[in-house]
Enzyme design. Sequence first.
Site, PDB file in Angstrom:
ATOM      1  N   ARG A 180      -7.997  13.065  53.249  1.00 44.85           N
ATOM      2  CA  ARG A 180      -8.033  11.827  52.466  1.00 44.85           C
ATOM      3  C   ARG A 180      -6.668  11.518  51.828  1.00 44.85           C
ATOM      4  NH1 ARG A 180     -10.653   8.461  53.897  1.00 44.85           N
ATOM      5  NH2 ARG A 180      -8.808   7.184  53.596  1.00 44.85           N
ATOM      6  N   LYS A 191       8.279  -3.921  41.105  1.00 42.94           N
ATOM      7  CA  LYS A 191       6.822  -4.145  40.995  1.00 42.94           C
ATOM      8  C   LYS A 191       6.065  -3.194  41.932  1.00 42.94           C
ATOM      9  CE  LYS A 191       7.601  -8.871  39.503  1.00 42.94           C
ATOM     10  NZ  LYS A 191       7.479 -10.312  39.763  1.00 42.94           N
ATOM     11  N   LYS A 195      18.593 -10.758  32.354  1.00 44.28           N
ATOM     12  CA  LYS A 195      17.544 -11.782  32.372  1.00 44.28           C
ATOM     13  C   LYS A 195      17.616 -12.646  31.112  1.00 44.28           C
ATOM     14  CE  LYS A 195      14.375  -9.085  35.174  1.00 44.28           C
ATOM     15  NZ  LYS A 195      12.969  -8.772  35.435  1.00 44.28           N
ATOM     16  N   GLU A 233      20.244 -13.392  36.294  1.00 46.00           N
ATOM     17  CA  GLU A 233      19.116 -14.248  36.694  1.00 46.00           C
ATOM     18  C   GLU A 233      19.373 -15.665  36.214  1.00 46.00           C
ATOM     19  OE1 GLU A 233      14.920 -12.627  36.087  1.00 46.00           O
ATOM     20  OE2 GLU A 233      14.893 -14.403  34.804  1.00 46.00           O
ATOM     21  N   ASP A 265      16.099 -17.808  40.530  1.00 45.73           N
ATOM     22  CA  ASP A 265      14.713 -17.470  40.235  1.00 45.73           C
ATOM     23  C   ASP A 265      13.828 -18.706  40.166  1.00 45.73           C
ATOM     24  OD1 ASP A 265      12.741 -15.542  39.690  1.00 45.73           O
ATOM     25  OD2 ASP A 265      12.810 -16.087  37.568  1.00 45.73           O
TER      26      ASP A 265
END
Lengths: 277, 277, 277, 277, 277, 277
Positions: free
Chosen positions: F97, F132, F164, F194, F215
């Site tokens: 598994r 992410k 940012k 950004e 962005d």
Amino acid sequence: MDYIGLDEFILSALKEDIGTGDITTNCCIPAENRSEAYFLAKEDGVICGIDIAERVFSLVDKKISLIPKLKDGDSVKRGEVIADIVGPSRSILNGERVALNLMQRLSGTATATAKAVSAVSETKTKIVDTRKSTPGLRVLEKYAVRVGGGHNHRFNLSDGVLIKDNHIAAAGGIIPAVKACRALVPHVMKIEVETETLGEVQQALEAGADIIMLDNMSLELMKEAVSLIGGRAVTEASGNMGEKDLLSVAKTGVDYISIGALTHSVKSLDISLKFRK
Amino acid sequence: MDYIGLDEFILSALKEDIGTGDITTNCCIPAENRSEAYFLAKEDGVICGIDIAERVFSLVDKKISLIPKLKDGDSVKRGEVIADIVGPSRSILNGERVALNLMQRLSGTATATAKAVSAVSETKTKIVDTRKSTPGLRVLEKYAVRVGGGHNHRFNLSDGVLIKDNHIAAAGGIIPAVKACRALVPHVMKIEVETETLGEVQQALEAGADIIMLDNMSLELMKEAVSLIGGRAVTEASGNMGEKDLLSVAKTGVDYISIGALTHSVKSLDISLKFRK
Amino acid sequence: MDYIGLDEFILSALKEDIGTGDITTNCCIPAENRSEAYFLAKEDGVICGIDIAERVFSLVDKKISLIPKLKDGDSVKRGEVIADIVGPSRSILNGERVALNLMQRLSGTATATAKAVSAVSETKTKIVDTRKSTPGLRVLEKYAVRVGGGHNHRFNLSDGVLIKDNHIAAAGGIIPAVKACRALVPHVMKIEVETETLGEVQQALEAGADIIMLDNMSLELMKEAVSLIGGRAVTEASGNMGEKDLLSVAKTGVDYISIGALTHSVKSLDISLKFRK
Amino acid sequence: MDYIGLDEFILSALKEDIGTGDITTNCCIPAENRSEAYFLAKEDGVICGIDIAERVFSLVDKKISLIPKLKDGDSVKRGEVIADIVGPSRSILNGERVALNLMQRLSGTATATAKAVSAVSETKTKIVDTRKSTPGLRVLEKYAVRVGGGHNHRFNLSDGVLIKDNHIAAAGGIIPAVKACRALVPHVMKIEVETETLGEVQQALEAGADIIMLDNMSLELMKEAVSLIGGRAVTEASGNMGEKDLLSVAKTGVDYISIGALTHSVKSLDISLKFRK
Amino acid sequence: MDYIGLDEFILSALKEDIGTGDITTNCCIPAENRSEAYFLAKEDGVICGIDIAERVFSLVDKKISLIPKLKDGDSVKRGEVIADIVGPSRSILNGERVALNLMQRLSGTATATAKAVSAVSETKTKIVDTRKSTPGLRVLEKYAVRVGGGHNHRFNLSDGVLIKDNHIAAAGGIIPAVKACRALVPHVMKIEVETETLGEVQQALEAGADIIMLDNMSLELMKEAVSLIGGRAVTEASGNMGEKDLLSVAKTGVDYISIGALTHSVKSLDISLKFRK
Amino acid sequence: MDYIGLDEFILSALKEDIGTGDITTNCCIPAENRSEAYFLAKEDGVICGIDIAERVFSLVDKKISLIPKLKDGDSVKRGEVIADIVGPSRSILNGERVALNLMQRLSGTATATAKAVSAVSETKTKIVDTRKSTPGLRVLEKYAVRVGGGHNHRFNLSDGVLIKDNHIAAAGGIIPAVKACRALVPHVMKIEVETETLGEVQQALEAGADIIMLDNMSLELMKEAVSLIGGRAVTEASGNMGEKDLLSVAKTGVDYISIGALTHSVKSLDISLKFRK
């Protein structure tokens, strides 16, 4: 207890006992419920581990308070309350088993030690533990021995010198073995030699051993050994002492009796956690 | 044993026992010395932990070989050789104490379990353990129970449901408590309910409990409970069983007897490591 | 080295140095490339850490072989080859910096120790280290001190007794402090007392201290102290010894000189890893 | 410092130094005693590690308060008080050595860095560290370099590209090596190439290297290299810079000088912990 | 959530994301700056992980407060505020990504589960998860399934019995396999058997299986199997359920539908952290 | 993969999945049984994780051999065999598994990446990942992105600078923010800013940003931005790219497109483990 690893040990014990979550409690008891509970002694003994139990609950949930009624080393009678515990019901149940498993074992060791200490109390002999402890619990079990009135032998292979038969054989005798250790081990340490015969005791004396262990000797032989040593070294009786008549051993005049059974074969003290509401 | 955490556990036990190094051995025994040694049973019992001892030595030094003469679960007689150990003398001494501390404890549990199993062998009753195990050693101790012929109760709070008095009180009775668990716990789990009276047994039956624990009941009451249940649920006797007449309990017809003392109050089996040369 | 925590330490050093991967090497060097390399001494000194470097490479990649040309404790001359390393080029570069960072530091300590030992070689005085070591590296640094011909003082607060001014003040004097320790610490340990004046030395003698530390004393005062002690206790000179004339200190007759600078202020030995191809 | 691993590092340093307990302190000093102590500079330097020392004490015992008199990066004079520490006497003694061992080392690095920075202050050249740090302490040592006014080179093999001779050889030259890196490494990273000759510098320029390291070059050669580069790449002087005349190096016009000795060969700053009562 | 390992998991996620420090933030934002921020839902779904996000921020910096506007399990609409976060700006930015990465994934699983639960809401069928979870996140992902209205299958190989084809083949058939498990697994566990044909279902019934898994069956076959079982065992439909018409499956009358995709193929819910100032 | 933490990660995944032991397998399958099995692709995709699966099995049991039929990065067709696995049946089932959970996820990411790379293959634009990722799996997931033909953005907050809106606000604008970073971050790093408007792009250019993130811009705006930048900085398109027409974005001329969905919202590739006998 200034035991830096305590939290890590308790957290791992909690993981072991809680697994991925206390499913029964989570199903039956609302998160906001609070309880008042207490530890109850169900037999007589010497209590040990109250602070540790408090730390267990505190690591489960900071909102639990443990109010001790006794302190480590106190004698406890069957039916006596050891401590109160107040806080969220779920959290108390989450910590209950680990707290009990620790406190019962440590109180078992403290109680057994206190009995041994009491057995030889009319002599100057001290009771010490051994390295025959439960893997992972040595610092705690040796603390329990002190709580019960005993003393600690070395904690591990690096903080005490104990020359045994294999060391002697490899070094070519007691005298070269002691000499080798004296030359190399930190000067803050004493040298202890294990002996089984008077001849070995004699060699240990000549080698200048600081401590002479009298291992598996008959009472008679032990008496002769103590007399031969005549205060020139500290003496320690050893060898399945749990089953022997400790007072007779003590009366041979040995300074210390080391007992493995204090940590390897202990009956847990019967304690339970009761809920008031 | 498919125990993923075994190496980590053993390494931490070795750190605890060796500390910063075995100073006596390092002073007395040349690094190149080799020894032949063996584990010797010093009393009768059921042996457990041979593979674990092998793993201890292997983690100390890959050059050590352990050759088993018995396997876990075998009965051993005083004087019998359990296994031979061959390898660098220093390494054997480094691992000796941890190997013994584990094997002695686990053999103690296996031996106590075998005695309990034997006591009830004329009945169909099975012996099971509890969560009253030594923190850190649960997987090993439950393995020892199986090795001794016993069975395992749940390992932790997440892999079994056991509804006790606090759960019942909070849920508003046995029936709502069982219902709450049935609705939420994984469907692969049975529901066990702790009871102390026939009234509670009756409610547990009505609630559809899969297992009914008969806690601290007299033999007579237990017999009535078993009869009342009449096979509609599995039955488990519990409550300081270590001190009771297990056969009498078994003869009440209960399916399981759970005994905390198998893990919380065990006498280590006397085993020692001897050197041939 | 029987150091159970070595692999864990090295793995964490490798994580620190490699991070999420050696991006330069992975871009430039094909996975199948192999190299022959060697450690080259770039200045004279005493080498320490060859086995540790081997373990570093082995934990990076089992396919690397390190072939030692010297062993720990050997003197090395500028330009001498310490060891050959053969294996996958990427893996050698992955382990290079950690192996060097360890070997250079430990060789630095071994070299500094050997210099101190040599400075007092005409006396019977021994050089010992302190607890002023690098956090995380104590076992290794104390090993380097032994490799350099020095001896180890206690490893930590639990394996040696050293009564300092705060202990004395709290206990109400040297005599009660020694008594308190004698009563409670494991009997395998000696008691050391720190003194700064002849009055304190006198009290330490009366208290039966096993070891008397002469802290920050002038040479003259030290000589008087040694004479006062007259062999009744082991003596240890202490106090910024790195900057003093060690031979003069040794000639006061002290048994040990402890030097913090062996571990807290060490110049790394200059070693580099060169590639043959 | 936003260093997520700090507590884990300090706890392991405390375990290393405390072992199973501070036996001297536990024997001599009652648990309820409180002390006022302070860190005292015993030589001039730049202080670093005050917050870390505070965290050490806080992990030993939340009841200790550290009141800083200075902050990291401040110059300190011999005799100056760095911080006050107030709390349970036992706990202060438990944390003393680890706090000092860290603060002394880090202040040593900060002080050495400040000296190097000061040496080149009349130029625009910046001082940077290397990966020649103490295993386990890299984040802390690189922090100390910043505290001393220096800058950090890459932290590890994954957060910076540095193409060295082995990479160049395996890739078939500087130009293919730079190209391989440019194609594969994260686009947030610059490419640095190590060079030893003007020919290599020329190739690095052609390859479009962002940074050119001038390794082990004579001052004259370095000057030519800087002139050849003419601002088309950042320049970094490297190679046993600890022993060189930093100002002369800086005057060649290099942008950065990297110095391994800031972390691999540091004299700890002399600081001690004194007790007021 | 009574998840003992949560802090350890979050700390390791923070180490992974922060590395040796958030260099951008440290350069641009003064340490004393404070911010007010909030989690904003950017699409509809079921929210999960608010307490976990709070714990993330709390482990970064105790001075951060998270004020929830919703609680786990609540439906959230695009544009809705989930929670406010107030505290030091640097610390909020340090924890932002880990908090979002966890909350987005768990909300994704909760949302997918809620959709599945809703799809079968007109039947009595329950939705359960599988062991096809993300390594390291199983406890959290199974929590998210419960939050979404689903139920949990076993957590791991030790807390549930599931007899599959390999077990059946090795044991010599379904009947001996069930018998072997019944004899040896803890009595608190049910026995589940995987079947693919009516013949296997029939054998599972004869073997007394508690739960019968209908694996990869057509709707028609499943209906027949449910009818054959006739309530004598719990039924569970399995086999790439994510792609099937769940209502049709549910209408076959199965008690449970297990869906691996709830944890192995989840679209994260779109959530972002916005700053008010 | 030179990933030092891989074994630790896999061991913890195995603990999570195996718990205290695979009770079904231990009951049904004799310890000495051996099996031949294989990984079978059940849908088309790009395979990733074969070596990792091999390591999983090897950590479960050294006696398992995995014989790869493909290598990471290969395209696989439904019905194709990925690797054979031969060894003790119990061990194969123990590791199954975890091996699948890893390989399926990583192949899912590799497949999604390959699709994105393919979508823009007629342009020079590269596909990169983000932070992410799944907590605990970042190194593995970023490896899968490379295996799928993509490139990696920074791994964490310490190995790349990304300024940012919050950084800009706190620093008082893009120009001071870039300046602050340039002054303090390691010189091996580029500076990325950004931007959401042409005005911000203009400022980033003036500030000398190395990389400009565009962005959440419309295609039109992005085209203008790329034109404004005119090669003076690297460009990166960002903002829910998973849902956009990647080729249109690429055709604006951006150098990189970063896609969070490659790691945060991945459909696992359907792979199963089949037994030949």
